[in-house]
Motif scaffolding. Structure first.
Motif, PDB file in Angstrom:
ATOM      1  N   GLY A  47      -1.676  -1.232  -6.272  1.00  0.00           N
ATOM      2  CA  GLY A  47      -0.245  -1.187  -5.985  1.00  0.00           C
ATOM      3  C   GLY A  47       0.083  -0.757  -4.574  1.00  0.00           C
ATOM      4  N   LEU A  48      -0.930  -0.374  -3.796  1.00  0.00           N
ATOM      5  CA  LEU A  48      -0.690   0.135  -2.450  1.00  0.00           C
ATOM      6  C   LEU A  48      -0.252  -0.948  -1.472  1.00  0.00           C
TER       7      LEU A  48
ATOM      8  N   GLY B 148       7.477  -4.497  -5.294  1.00  0.00           N
ATOM      9  CA  GLY B 148       6.984  -3.396  -4.482  1.00  0.00           C
ATOM     10  C   GLY B 148       7.514  -2.053  -4.944  1.00  0.00           C
ATOM     11  N   SER B 149       7.223  -1.012  -4.162  1.00  0.00           N
ATOM     12  CA  SER B 149       7.645   0.344  -4.526  1.00  0.00           C
ATOM     13  C   SER B 149       8.749   0.899  -3.632  1.00  0.00           C
ATOM     14  N   ALA B 150       8.984   0.274  -2.468  1.00  0.00           N
ATOM     15  CA  ALA B 150      10.005   0.765  -1.521  1.00  0.00           C
ATOM     16  C   ALA B 150       9.875   2.267  -1.321  1.00  0.00           C
ATOM     17  N   ALA B 151       8.643   2.734  -1.173  1.00  0.00           N
ATOM     18  CA  ALA B 151       8.382   4.167  -1.034  1.00  0.00           C
ATOM     19  C   ALA B 151       8.826   4.654   0.344  1.00  0.00           C
ATOM     20  N   PRO B 152       9.136   5.946   0.471  1.00  0.00           N
ATOM     21  CA  PRO B 152       9.503   6.496   1.774  1.00  0.00           C
ATOM     22  C   PRO B 152       8.367   6.348   2.786  1.00  0.00           C
TER      23      PRO B 152
ATOM     24  N   THR C 293       2.461  -5.685   7.806  1.00  0.00           N
ATOM     25  CA  THR C 293       3.330  -6.379   8.760  1.00  0.00           C
ATOM     26  C   THR C 293       3.905  -7.663   8.161  1.00  0.00           C
ATOM     27  N   PRO C 294       3.102  -8.534   7.542  1.00  0.00           N
ATOM     28  CA  PRO C 294       3.700  -9.689   6.875  1.00  0.00           C
ATOM     29  C   PRO C 294       4.731  -9.319   5.808  1.00  0.00           C
ATOM     30  N   VAL C 295       4.452  -8.264   5.047  1.00  0.00           N
ATOM     31  CA  VAL C 295       5.417  -7.836   4.026  1.00  0.00           C
ATOM     32  C   VAL C 295       6.729  -7.408   4.679  1.00  0.00           C
TER      33      VAL C 295
ATOM     34  N   ALA D 186       3.786  -8.481  -2.273  1.00  0.00           N
ATOM     35  CA  ALA D 186       4.221  -7.155  -2.697  1.00  0.00           C
ATOM     36  C   ALA D 186       3.466  -6.689  -3.933  1.00  0.00           C
ATOM     37  N   ARG D 187       3.148  -7.625  -4.831  1.00  0.00           N
ATOM     38  CA  ARG D 187       2.449  -7.262  -6.073  1.00  0.00           C
ATOM     39  C   ARG D 187       0.936  -7.195  -5.908  1.00  0.00           C
TER      40      ARG D 187
END
Length: 354
Positions: free
Chosen positions: A50-51, A62-66, A93-95, A114-115
């Motif tokens: 998931g990273l 995705g996780s939209a993590a801080p 970078t592509p993401v 993202a997945r």
């Protein structure tokens, strides 16, 4: 009478996953990977973790993590196996490009990236050579033609897709996706033998009439506009520097002769890390550039001291190619030039002359 205890929030789930991945998969294999290359099983473990979607939009998987979480997971992976960290860090970078893109390619690729269903590399560092154009892009009837040389492409044979960039005759940058494989108009060199991170499978790419369709394009902008956003990124200290430094200091644990050195270097590392991340979180990336560059060079200094201490503490054993201290020292050398621009190089050299 009770004693008050400071409550610390639990770590973010992605930090927990990164630690597990590092402990169970990456660190145990790191010396073998350094000599033999990253196995497909490690890449699959990264994809499952998931990273790869740490900063990606939630609606795409995705996780939209801080930012702080993304930095901490990067530190953990780099400290465990810098080669694997370097391959997967290209993916972000592509993401990020697709997350701000409103072109058709977003719907086709952002979810799979993202997945973690696909792993992407990048081929755009040559843009920083402008006004030279190592990769030239010309308009054709139903798409774009790419010609020239990409000097560095990491993850060949490991990545599924790549984000390729060049400059048009109108001085625009154009980024487009293609499969990361040999194809008409795209030919890789043999893998490079490097002093560090040979395992990351870096090649150069010869482009001779590679044709990509309009629906593969993810970004098209005037060069000056793109460069204004790109330049500040390289002035910040990389989380990988802190990860490698911390891993080197961990090798000093349990050695009475190294205890004082480890304590002093950890204090320096914590101080520069805190300053670096405060600067990275500044709301205006183009401000405080001199401070960012100075902090980046101080981070290098601490990393170099930490990896040197690990080599010295290891003595003659550090000269064995299977030595973790030696591997970390070479990885530290690589990080001195990773993401280097003319501005970063000049600032670093000035700091070394004082």
């Amino acid at each position: 009478m009770t004693t008050a205890r400071t409550a610390f929030p639990p770590p973010h789930p992605l930090v927990v996953r990164a630690r597990r991945l590092a402990h169970e998969v990456l660190a145990p294999r790191a010396e073998e990977v350094d000599q033999e290359g990253i196995p497909a099983s490690s890449i699959e473990a990264v994809k499952r973790s998931g990273l790869l979607g740490v900063s990606a939009p939630v609606e795409y998987g995705g996780s939209a993590a801080p930012a702080a979480v993304a930095r901490e997971t990067a530190e953990i992976l780099a400290g465990a196996c810098c080669s694997t960290w370097f391959v997967q860090t290209q993916h972000h970078t592509p993401v990020a490009t697709l997350a701000t893109c409103e072109l058709p390619v977003r719907e086709r690729l952002l979810g799979p990236l993202a997945r973690g269903e696909l792993l992407s590399g990048v081929a755009y560092a040559q843009l920083r050579a402008y006004p030279r154009r190592p990769v030239r892009v010309t308009r054709e009837r139903d798409g774009w033609r790419f010609d020239g040389t990409v000097p560095w492409y990491t993850g060949w044979g490991l990545n599924d897709v790549m984000l390729l960039a060049g400059v048009t005759d109108a001085d625009e940058v154009l980024f487009a996706f293609t499969e990361a494989r040999q194809q008409p108009g795209l030919r890789p060199s043999p893998p490079m033998r490097l002093a560090a991170l040979t395992a990351a499978r870096t090649v150069s790419l010869e482009l001779d009439g590679l044709r990509l369709s309009d629906d593969s394009v993810a970004l098209r902008a005037p060069y000056d506009v793109w460069a204004a956003g790109d330049r500040p990124k390289s002035t910040n200290a990389s989380p990988a520097v802190f990860g490698v430094a911390a891993a080197a200091l961990d090798l000093l644990d349990g050695d009475p002769d190294s205890e004082e050195t480890a304590r002093a270097l950890r204090a320096r590392l914590d101080e520069v890390r805190q300053q670096a991340y405060a600067l990275a979180d500044h709301p205006v990336p183009s401000e405080r550039i001199a401070e960012r560059l100075a902090c980046r060079t101080r981070a290098y200094d601490v990393m170099r001291a930490a990896t040197t201490a690990a080599v010295v503490a290891g003595g003659g054993r550090s000269m064995d190619l299977g030595s973790r201290a030696q591997r970390l020292s070479r990885e530290g050398m690589f990080l001195l030039v990773q993401g280097q621009t003319a501005e970063v190089r000049a600032a670093h050299l000035r700091s070394l002359s004082r």
